[in-house]
Write an enzyme that holds these catalytic residues in place. Structure first.
Site: not given
Length: 484
Positions: A257-260, A469
RNA sequence: GGCCCCUUCGUCUAGCGGUUAGGACAGCAGCCUCUCACGCUGUAGACGCGGGUUCGAUUCCCGCAGGGGUCACCA
């Protein structure tokens, strides 16, 4: 005597709802290889049945990224084909006809339950520790009554009438038979009140109509496969062979996932990964060559691909090994001239430099000054000591939390230009009662690693969403790891 | 939590009843070298646990544990 084997037809069905995802490329690669190895066709189908989230930009970006990787499709929205259209939003009448057929045959029914009622049912089920799912309210009502409500303007959906008894069985190529009690399958919505089908209906109808022989998709779909099988049965169709690939994972083993983890294919391109490296690396995920080779071309991969050699443990997407592989590609698979060209195209493109020059020219006096002043536009990492990321009068824990929010906000910011960044950052300050100057300096340090830079918003816009980001995420990580 | 799936070094993986459990990344040590990197050599590091089946289990079966996925008018 054996009949002629059906020609292999497989598809990838990305949903154009965001950045091109590395998982899409992974599944596409396996589908592509399986098709090519077996002399079949690889089809791209755009699954844009979510009106709210789908966008043409995203669709274009996904196609560009797949092309960049060298995964080309035989049939698709842009190249056409004999089984089109290949965009689900252009097939609405088809789904309507088929779902009506289901209603007529008694395999589906209209439902006018409101979101509120559904939420309430769910709440009650949760409280009673019962399994959640649709309670069949409208299934029990007279359809003429429900239809009358719809006639008079109440929004309605069509649900699949799943059996209350028995079990549904299907074969997964990798795992063998999977059996699920029908009581576990709830009456899934097939047709939404906006006239669009859900994934479940669309994928079954399209796979059938497009002659798909093998559904090679992510493991996340296993639990809804019984619904699909039930649908095939309701239509009286034979279902394709299901092959559920293990999911790519973050370092903590959760679904990538993009959060990690960086997951956008555009990020990998911008960050300087070569397309053949990335493809090669993806080919190392859940697959291995019989001769154990780890460096190979797409053609090699196709030639040696076998579903039988897919392993099932969810592979962690390990950036370190990807980095090593990219180094080898640079060294071994590119000439110096190619690298020069590559650098000019990717890193020092006229387009990129043209954006940078106006920002720094007032601040420099000689050409060398550009290097010192604009280095962070080209650098990979711009980390500084994490205490620099702290905000004045805000405790660390709170700071981390705020940055989480901020990063999420910026990730979703479109377009990512100076004006929007400006208002987003200022709005963020207002929302959280921060002084703008207290926030802007740490942000500046996170994205540039410097205290003296061109104006922050313009700088961020030029750096781009992905670079910002990634840098902010690694800064955040450093802040978290900072000894107290 | 219900259901389903998965389980070999930290990570990617080989293995498909008998192997000193192999390779790759990362780590460590050394060599190469003006430095760094590359490269080369070496080194440490794994079969989750408990029952079976078997002459013999990493490999087959069952249970447990752990991990994951999924429970939407998102895909």
């Amino acid at each position: 005597m054996t009949s002629a084997p059906t020609p292999v037809r497989v598809r990838i069905g990305p949903s154009p709802t965001g950045d091109p995802h590395v998982g899409t490329a992974y599944v596409a690669l396996f589908n592509y290889a399986f098709a090519k190895k077996n002399g079949g066709k690889f089809i791209l189908r755009i699954e844009d049945t979510d009106q709210k989230r789908s966008s043409p930009d995203s669709e274009q970006a996904i196609m560009n990224s797949l092309r960049w990787l060298g995964l080309s499709w035989d049939e698709g929205p842009d190249v056409g084909g004999s089984h089109g259209p290949y965009r689900q939003s252009e097939r609405l009448n088809i789904y309507r006809d088929y779902v009506n057929q289901l209603v007529e045959s008694g395999h589906a029914y209209w439902c006018t339950c409101t979101q509120e009622r559904l939420a309430e049912v769910r709440k009650r089920q949760l409280a009673l520790k019962q399994p959640t799912g649709y309670d069949g309210h409208c299934r029990e009502r007279s359809q003429t009554e429900v239809l009358a409500e719809i006639q008079s303007g109440t929004p309605g959906v069509i649900r699949l009438k799943t059996p209350h008894t028995g079990q549904t069985r299907f074969n997964d190529f990798f795992r063998g038979d999977i059996v699920i009690e029908n009581t576990e399958v709830d009456d899934q919505v097939l047709f939404k009140s906006d006239g669009f089908p859900t994934y479940h209906l669309a994928n079954v109808v399209d796979d059938r109509l497009m002659g798909i022989t093998h559904v090679i998709r992510g493991e996340e779909w296993i639990s809804s496969t019984p619904k699909h099988v039930l649908l095939y049965q309701a239509f009286g169709w034979q279902h394709p062979q299901f092959c559920h690939l293990p999911l790519l994972r973050n370092a903590d083993k959760s679904k990538v996932s993009k959060r990690k983890n960086p997951v956008s294919l555009e990020y990998f391109r911008e960050a300087g990964y070569l397309p053949d490296t990335l493809l090669n690396f993806l080919g190392l995920m859940a697959f291995s060559f019989e001769d154990a080779r780890e460096i190979f071309t797409l053609e090699d991969f196709v030639q040696n691909f076998k579903l039988e050699r897919v392993s099932l443990g969810g592979p962690v997407f390990d950036l370190q090994k990807l980095l090593w592989l990219n180094g080898r590609y640079l060294r071994e698979k590119r000439t110096d001239a190619q690298i020069v060209q590559y650098l000019q195209d990717q890193l020092f493109s006229t387009e990129y430099l043209s954006q940078i020059v106006p920002l720094v020219k007032e601040r420099v006096e000689k050409s060398e000054d550009f290097v010192a002043y604009a280095d962070f536009f080209f650098a990979g990492s711009v980390l500084v000591s994490p205490e620099n990321y702290l905000m004045k009068d805000v405790e660390r824990k709170r700071t981390i939390e705020l940055y989480e929010f901020l990063i999420e906000k910026l990730e979703a910011l479109r377009p990512f230009d100076a004006t929007h960044i400006d208002s987003a950052l200022r709005a963020f300050c207002l929302e959280h009662a921060l002084k703008s100057r207290d926030l802007f300096m740490p942000v500046r340090l996170m994205v540039t690693g410097k205290k003296a830079t061109p104006p922050l918003f313009e700088t961020m816009a030029v750096l781009g969403r992905e670079r910002c980001r990634t840098r902010m995420r690694s800064a955040l990580q450093a802040l978290r790891a900072m000894p107290v």
